[in-house]
Design a protein around this motif. Structure first.
Motif, PDB file in Angstrom:
ATOM      1  N   LYS A  35       0.873  -1.174   0.000  1.00 48.62           N
ATOM      2  CA  LYS A  35       0.000   0.000   0.000  1.00 48.62           C
ATOM      3  C   LYS A  35       0.914   1.229   0.000  1.00 48.62           C
ATOM      4  N   ARG A  36       1.150   1.775   1.174  1.00 52.56           N
ATOM      5  CA  ARG A  36       2.106   2.877   1.259  1.00 52.56           C
ATOM      6  C   ARG A  36       3.444   2.413   1.827  1.00 52.56           C
ATOM      7  N   ASP A  37       3.633   1.112   1.884  1.00 54.24           N
ATOM      8  CA  ASP A  37       4.847   0.568   2.484  1.00 54.24           C
ATOM      9  C   ASP A  37       5.700  -0.157   1.452  1.00 54.24           C
ATOM     10  N   LEU A  38       5.683   0.324   0.199  1.00 55.71           N
ATOM     11  CA  LEU A  38       6.487  -0.296  -0.852  1.00 55.71           C
ATOM     12  C   LEU A  38       7.964  -0.237  -0.467  1.00 55.71           C
ATOM     13  N   PRO A  39       8.642  -1.402  -0.377  1.00 55.04           N
ATOM     14  CA  PRO A  39      10.065  -1.410   0.022  1.00 55.04           C
ATOM     15  C   PRO A  39      10.969  -0.975  -1.131  1.00 55.04           C
ATOM     16  N   ARG A  40      11.046   0.326  -1.368  1.00 56.53           N
ATOM     17  CA  ARG A  40      11.742   0.853  -2.539  1.00 56.53           C
ATOM     18  C   ARG A  40      13.204   0.436  -2.593  1.00 56.53           C
ATOM     19  N   ASP A  41      13.930   0.597  -1.482  1.00 57.50           N
ATOM     20  CA  ASP A  41      15.364   0.293  -1.492  1.00 57.50           C
ATOM     21  C   ASP A  41      15.619  -1.167  -1.847  1.00 57.50           C
ATOM     22  N   PRO A 195      20.619  -9.765 -26.776  1.00 53.63           N
ATOM     23  CA  PRO A 195      19.460 -10.677 -26.724  1.00 53.63           C
ATOM     24  C   PRO A 195      18.565 -10.397 -25.522  1.00 53.63           C
ATOM     25  N   TYR A 196      19.058  -9.595 -24.583  1.00 55.03           N
ATOM     26  CA  TYR A 196      18.281  -9.273 -23.385  1.00 55.03           C
ATOM     27  C   TYR A 196      17.910  -7.791 -23.350  1.00 55.03           C
ATOM     28  N   ALA A 197      17.900  -7.130 -24.504  1.00 52.69           N
ATOM     29  CA  ALA A 197      17.601  -5.694 -24.551  1.00 52.69           C
ATOM     30  C   ALA A 197      16.209  -5.393 -23.992  1.00 52.69           C
ATOM     31  N   ASP A 198      15.202  -6.200 -24.378  1.00 53.48           N
ATOM     32  CA  ASP A 198      13.842  -5.969 -23.880  1.00 53.48           C
ATOM     33  C   ASP A 198      13.762  -6.182 -22.374  1.00 53.48           C
ATOM     34  N   ALA A 199      14.475  -7.183 -21.886  1.00 53.48           N
ATOM     35  CA  ALA A 199      14.446  -7.463 -20.445  1.00 53.48           C
ATOM     36  C   ALA A 199      15.100  -6.327 -19.665  1.00 53.48           C
ATOM     37  N   VAL A 200      16.194  -5.777 -20.184  1.00 52.86           N
ATOM     38  CA  VAL A 200      16.840  -4.644 -19.529  1.00 52.86           C
ATOM     39  C   VAL A 200      15.901  -3.445 -19.508  1.00 52.86           C
ATOM     40  N   SER A 201      15.198  -3.211 -20.618  1.00 54.10           N
ATOM     41  CA  SER A 201      14.233  -2.108 -20.669  1.00 54.10           C
ATOM     42  C   SER A 201      13.137  -2.287 -19.631  1.00 54.10           C
ATOM     43  N   SER A 202      12.660  -3.521 -19.474  1.00 54.91           N
ATOM     44  CA  SER A 202      11.633  -3.796 -18.466  1.00 54.91           C
ATOM     45  C   SER A 202      12.154  -3.532 -17.061  1.00 54.91           C
ATOM     46  N   ALA A 203      13.385  -3.985 -16.787  1.00 54.19           N
ATOM     47  CA  ALA A 203      13.964  -3.787 -15.452  1.00 54.19           C
ATOM     48  C   ALA A 203      14.154  -2.304 -15.152  1.00 54.19           C
ATOM     49  N   LYS A 204      14.583  -1.528 -16.153  1.00 51.81           N
ATOM     50  CA  LYS A 204      14.741  -0.091 -15.945  1.00 51.81           C
ATOM     51  C   LYS A 204      13.385   0.577 -15.716  1.00 51.81           C
ATOM     52  N   VAL A 210       9.226   2.058  -9.359  1.00 49.50           N
ATOM     53  CA  VAL A 210       9.491   2.006  -7.918  1.00 49.50           C
ATOM     54  C   VAL A 210       9.788   3.400  -7.388  1.00 49.50           C
ATOM     55  N   GLU A 211      10.570   4.165  -8.128  1.00 51.48           N
ATOM     56  CA  GLU A 211      10.931   5.517  -7.701  1.00 51.48           C
ATOM     57  C   GLU A 211       9.698   6.393  -7.548  1.00 51.48           C
ATOM     58  N   PRO A 216       0.699  -0.035 -10.788  1.00 52.01           N
ATOM     59  CA  PRO A 216       0.308  -0.720 -12.035  1.00 52.01           C
ATOM     60  C   PRO A 216       1.469  -0.869 -13.011  1.00 52.01           C
ATOM     61  N   SER A 217       2.292   0.168 -13.122  1.00 46.59           N
ATOM     62  CA  SER A 217       3.446   0.103 -14.022  1.00 46.59           C
ATOM     63  C   SER A 217       4.451  -0.939 -13.549  1.00 46.59           C
ATOM     64  N   ILE A 218       4.724  -0.957 -12.249  1.00 43.85           N
ATOM     65  CA  ILE A 218       5.663  -1.945 -11.693  1.00 43.85           C
ATOM     66  C   ILE A 218       5.194  -3.352 -12.008  1.00 43.85           C
TER      67      ILE A 218
END
Length: 288
Positions: A35-41, A195-204, A210-211, A216-218
């Motif tokens: 909820k409001r306790d997303l563990p960002r770090d 070969p992992y370009a899409d996966a890197v984009s997703s992780a970024k 998170v920031e 929903p985006s996460i």
């Protein structure tokens, strides 16, 4: 030949796709129940570690699917007070993935006291170039004063995995002066043909979500990352189980794809191009 074989072996280190897929599902579940306790770090550390893995990090610190470029990512600096005017002092600074040394003198040493100039005899930089097995030495004979409020840049001939700068100086006979040494560390750029370009984009995109606490985006990007890392599992099944509820009249897979496209269009130039490509593909699919 042996060094070349070792380098090739390091570059071929496999990416642990199963671990990254598991991390993505953990992120999705944590985001779902937060909820409001997303563990960002915690989530940021997890995704940053996974990006390093997706880049194919080698044992020498380089990457199979990313490269260093001469743009400042960060810098390591240290200040020195030069007091001896009769003999030279040796200043030393070490750094990793360095492309430039900056020698500078501040205008003021204290709040009201003016800094004095310092005489630089020479600069030596011993470094191990990226992809090399033996070190090089780059020497610059300066034999001149560095005045307060000025700086001097020394660019390395090659980006260095490890570098040690040695600057030989002495003070003004009228009093000591301060100078600063700084090593500029090269920025990492992900290869668009990885070969992992899409996966890197997703992780970024997850990191950006998170920031900004965009749940929903996460979740959408975490599901996409998990599906990319587990190609044997139908991506649609994962979406049906864990995706946020789609707006009325919009199919869940279309809504999820639009969310992915939105995240990509707010990213880097490479990610924006990928987002436009995915948008065109979606439009063509909807027209049929």
């Amino acid at each position: 030949m042996i060094a070349a074989l070792l380098f090739a072996a390091a570059a071929a280190t496999p990416v642990p796709t199963a671990q990254i897929a598991l991390d993505a599902r953990v992120v999705d579940r944590v985001a779902e129940v937060s909820k409001r306790d997303l563990p960002r770090d915690l989530l940021k550390r997890m995704m940053e570690d996974d990006i390093e893995l997706l880049r194919g990090k080698r044992s020498d610190g380089g990457y199979a699917y990313a490269s260093h470029d001469r743009m400042e990512a960060s810098r390591k600096s240290e200040s020195f007070s030069i007091e001896d005017a009769k003999k030279s002092s040796r200043l030393e600074l070490r750094g990793s993935w360095v492309y430039r040394l900056v020698v500078s003198a501040a205008s003021r040493r204290m709040l009201v006291t003016r800094n004095r100039h310092v005489f630089i005899e020479r600069i030596e930089i011993e470094y191990l170039p990226e992809g090399a097995t033996s070190s090089k030495v780059q020497t610059l004979d300066v034999n001149g004063w560095i005045e307060p409020g000025t700086s001097r840049n020394v660019d390395l001939e090659q980006i260095a995995r490890q570098a040690t700068a040695r600057v030989y100086v002495h003070a003004d006979p009228e009093g000591y002066g301060n100078i600063e040494l700084a090593m500029l560390e090269a920025k990492i750029f992900d290869n668009p043909d990885s070969p992992y370009a899409d996966a890197v984009s997703s992780a970024k995109a997850i990191l950006r979500g998170v920031e900004n606490s965009e749940i929903p985006s996460i979740r959408a990007m975490a599901q996409r990352l998990a599906a990319d890392m587990e190609p044997s599992k139908p991506a649609i099944a994962a979406v049906e189980v864990t995706a946020p509820r789609a707006p009325a009249g919009v199919e869940p897979d279309v809504a999820n794809e639009l969310q992915v496209i939105e995240d990509l269009l707010t990213g880097t130039e490479v990610e924006r191009r990928q987002g436009l490509d995915r948008l065109h593909q979606l439009l063509r699919r909807l027209r049929h």
